[in-house]
Design an enzyme around this catalytic site. Structure first.
Site, PDB file in Angstrom:
ATOM      1  N   ALA A  94       0.818  -1.222   0.000  1.00  0.00           N
ATOM      2  CA  ALA A  94       0.000   0.000   0.000  1.00  0.00           C
ATOM      3  C   ALA A  94       0.846   1.264   0.000  1.00  0.00           C
ATOM      4  CB  ALA A  94      -0.938  -0.007   1.206  1.00  0.00           C
ATOM      5  N   HIS A 104      -2.538 -15.011   2.971  1.00  0.00           N
ATOM      6  CA  HIS A 104      -1.123 -15.380   2.910  1.00  0.00           C
ATOM      7  C   HIS A 104      -0.617 -15.747   4.309  1.00  0.00           C
ATOM      8  CE1 HIS A 104       2.626 -15.213   0.489  1.00  0.00           C
ATOM      9  NE2 HIS A 104       3.192 -15.060   1.674  1.00  0.00           N
ATOM     10  N   HIS A 126       1.174 -15.596   7.511  1.00  0.00           N
ATOM     11  CA  HIS A 126       1.981 -14.552   8.133  1.00  0.00           C
ATOM     12  C   HIS A 126       1.569 -14.342   9.582  1.00  0.00           C
ATOM     13  CE1 HIS A 126      -1.682 -12.274   7.210  1.00  0.00           C
ATOM     14  NE2 HIS A 126      -1.266 -11.331   8.046  1.00  0.00           N
ATOM     15  N   GLN A 173       2.254 -11.228  13.019  1.00  0.00           N
ATOM     16  CA  GLN A 173       2.684  -9.873  13.343  1.00  0.00           C
ATOM     17  C   GLN A 173       3.546  -9.883  14.595  1.00  0.00           C
ATOM     18  OE1 GLN A 173      -0.056  -6.558  12.767  1.00  0.00           O
ATOM     19  NE2 GLN A 173      -1.663  -8.005  12.188  1.00  0.00           N
ATOM     20  N   GLU A 176       0.219 -11.794  33.913  1.00  0.00           N
ATOM     21  CA  GLU A 176       0.971 -13.039  34.006  1.00  0.00           C
ATOM     22  C   GLU A 176       2.274 -12.848  34.771  1.00  0.00           C
ATOM     23  OE1 GLU A 176       1.538 -15.141  30.382  1.00  0.00           O
ATOM     24  OE2 GLU A 176      -0.598 -15.416  30.004  1.00  0.00           O
ATOM     25  N   HIS A 217       5.656 -19.854  26.994  1.00  0.00           N
ATOM     26  CA  HIS A 217       4.484 -20.630  26.586  1.00  0.00           C
ATOM     27  C   HIS A 217       3.793 -19.934  25.420  1.00  0.00           C
ATOM     28  CE1 HIS A 217       3.047 -17.694  29.575  1.00  0.00           C
ATOM     29  NE2 HIS A 217       1.862 -17.741  28.974  1.00  0.00           N
ATOM     30  N   HIS A 246      -0.152 -19.520  23.615  1.00  0.00           N
ATOM     31  CA  HIS A 246      -1.592 -19.700  23.716  1.00  0.00           C
ATOM     32  C   HIS A 246      -2.187 -19.871  22.315  1.00  0.00           C
ATOM     33  CE1 HIS A 246      -1.864 -18.458  27.959  1.00  0.00           C
ATOM     34  NE2 HIS A 246      -1.023 -17.483  27.665  1.00  0.00           N
ATOM     35  N   LYS A 306     -17.908 -19.835  18.686  1.00  0.00           N
ATOM     36  CA  LYS A 306     -18.192 -19.329  20.033  1.00  0.00           C
ATOM     37  C   LYS A 306     -17.999 -17.816  20.033  1.00  0.00           C
ATOM     38  CE  LYS A 306     -18.257 -19.091  24.635  1.00  0.00           C
ATOM     39  NZ  LYS A 306     -19.446 -19.347  25.468  1.00  0.00           N
ATOM     40  N   VAL A 344     -20.000 -13.006  24.389  1.00  0.00           N
ATOM     41  CA  VAL A 344     -21.036 -11.976  24.499  1.00  0.00           C
ATOM     42  C   VAL A 344     -21.816 -12.193  25.791  1.00  0.00           C
ATOM     43  CG1 VAL A 344     -21.296 -11.689  22.002  1.00  0.00           C
ATOM     44  CG2 VAL A 344     -22.658 -13.397  23.188  1.00  0.00           C
TER      45      VAL A 344
END
Length: 432
Positions: free
Chosen positions: A126, A229, A231, A233, A247, A364, A366, A379, A382
């Site tokens: 972009a 694609h 990928h 972040q 944590e 770890h 998640h 799921k 809400v």
């Protein structure tokens, strides 16, 4: 449907290598769900539970005159020591008929290369920059970053209820592979290992300056991914985000009180109990956490004490690539769909924390997948979940036993069909 062949071949194998479990889709009959083995509450009640008006789960059935408590039949709450909160488990609710929203299945015709796809090799992004014709992983600055390194500080607040603080950082995008029609479970072990190496390098690079480096992958349109694609972040921030801060506190408190890192002790317990164990190898294990909130949520844990990704040995990175591939193939096989999820790594803070004692931390990852009953039913968090506390309709033990593939114990062979693609049998040296 994802392609069954591994990159570079037409048969699911690579030249000069043994066949790998690279195809997630199989048509297999699901084994009936077993009743969860977890019974009443075992161990001390966490501090403050009674004071907050809580009732021990072991007494829930007796309090209602329901007789012997069965986790797979009776509602109860479970404590999450990592977040210091509770989740309501109401396994009987899964029997209710579904008349809610149905999701569209993911597209099956993703082109391998598309010049209009800004993540493809040689494509224009972009901001006008042209991607190199990369052949492995590719990292570049996010063109629309949520954090920037030179943002000005907010003005001082005139009231404690209207506080703001500076937030600076760097956001990067990392492509896993040059082909758009691949996902991590369809990649080879060397290619997944290259992703892990890049994760460790970015954590080291950005962690030299920033206290928190968050690696996360949103897979599938259902999880807000706008580009098919493969990928992830990487966001590095000048502050500890809420989950990291929480944590850090709970793990520090556990080490102080019990003398052992929380998640190291938890991994040892789950490895022995095997009630929620999904897959394991010599260095890693994956479990459906006892306190899981999302239906098919999993937690990836190392067996030894490791604080950060960059602390892993070479052999641990190899075995991490293997267990990630096996876990993600299991996900895809569960509902015969490219399974959507959000995943992310949590490790000890970096930046100024590199000079501090972070032994309370255990590395770890998640995995939070949204699918509830099928490829089209998800799921939603809400109502009660947003206004009261998290709630789930399946016990973690039922999830672990929902498909026979979740129960295999680290062996890939013809006798463990959910660990491999149907079209490419993988022989186990131990036999089938």
């Amino acid at each position: 449907m994802p392609r069954s062949a591994a990159p570079g071949t037409g048969s699911g194998t690579r030249a000069g290598t043994a066949p790998t479990a690279a195809t997630p889709r199989t048509a297999r009959a699901a084994a009936p769900a077993r009743r969860g083995g977890a019974g009443g509450w075992k161990g001390p009640i966490p501090p403050g539970f009674r004071e907050r008006g809580g009732m021990e789960p072991s007494l829930a059935g007796a309090a209602e005159g329901g007789g012997r408590f069965l986790a797979g039949e009776h509602q109860h709450v479970r404590y999450n020591p990592l977040r210091d909160d509770w989740v309501l488990v109401s396994a009987h609710r899964v029997k209710r008929p579904w008349q809610g929203q149905l999701e569209k299945p993911p597209p099956e015709d993703v082109p391998r290369w598309d010049p209009k796809n800004p993540l493809c090799p040689g494509a224009t992004r972009a901001n006008g920059e042209v991607n190199p014709k990369y052949e492995g992983t590719f990292v570049f600055p996010n063109d629309f970053p949520a954090l920037q390194p030179d943002a000005p500080e907010p003005d001082d607040s005139d009231h404690p209820l209207f506080r703001a603080a500076p937030a600076r950082g760097v956001c990067k995008v990392m492509c896993f592979h040059p082909w758009s029609d691949l996902t991590l479970p369809l990649m080879s072990l060397p290619e997944i290992r290259a992703v892990i190496d890049a994760w460790a390098e970015l954590t080291t690079e950005l962690g030299a300056s920033y206290p928190w480096v968050q690696i996360f992958e949103n897979k599938g349109a259902m999880m807000g991914c706008s580009n098919p694609h493969p990928h992830c972040q990487v966001w590095a921030s000048s502050f500890l985000p809420n989950e990291a801060h929480l944590e850090d506190r709970t793990q520090r408190q556990h080490l102080s009180q019990h003398g052992v890192p929380m998640l190291l002790e938890y991994a040892e317990q789950e490895a022995c109990r095997k009630e929620r164990l999904v897959v394991e190898n010599a260095d890693w294990l994956v479990v459906v956490p006892y306190w899981a909130t999302w239906p098919y949520q999993t937690l990836l844990l190392p067996r030894r004490h490791v604080c950060r990704l960059q602390d892993l040995s070479e052999s641990e990175k190899d075995s991490l690539a293997s267990i990630m591939q096996r876990l993600l193939i299991k996900y895809d096989n569960l509902f015969e769909v490219s399974f959507p999820y959000s995943m992310g790594w949590h490790g000890a803070p970096t930046g100024p924390y590199l000079e501090e004692d972070c032994r309370h931390w255990q590395l770890h990852a998640h995995y939070y997948p949204p699918l509830l009953r099928s490829a089209t039913i998800r799921k939603f968090m809400v109502g009660y979940e947003m206004l009261a506390q998290a709630q789930r309709d399946l016990t973690p033990e039922q999830v672990r036993a929902a498909q026979r593939g979740w129960g295999t114990q680290g062996v890939v062979c013809q006798g463990c069909p959910w660990d491999q693609p149907l079209a490419v049998p993988v022989l186990c040296s131990a036999g089938s």
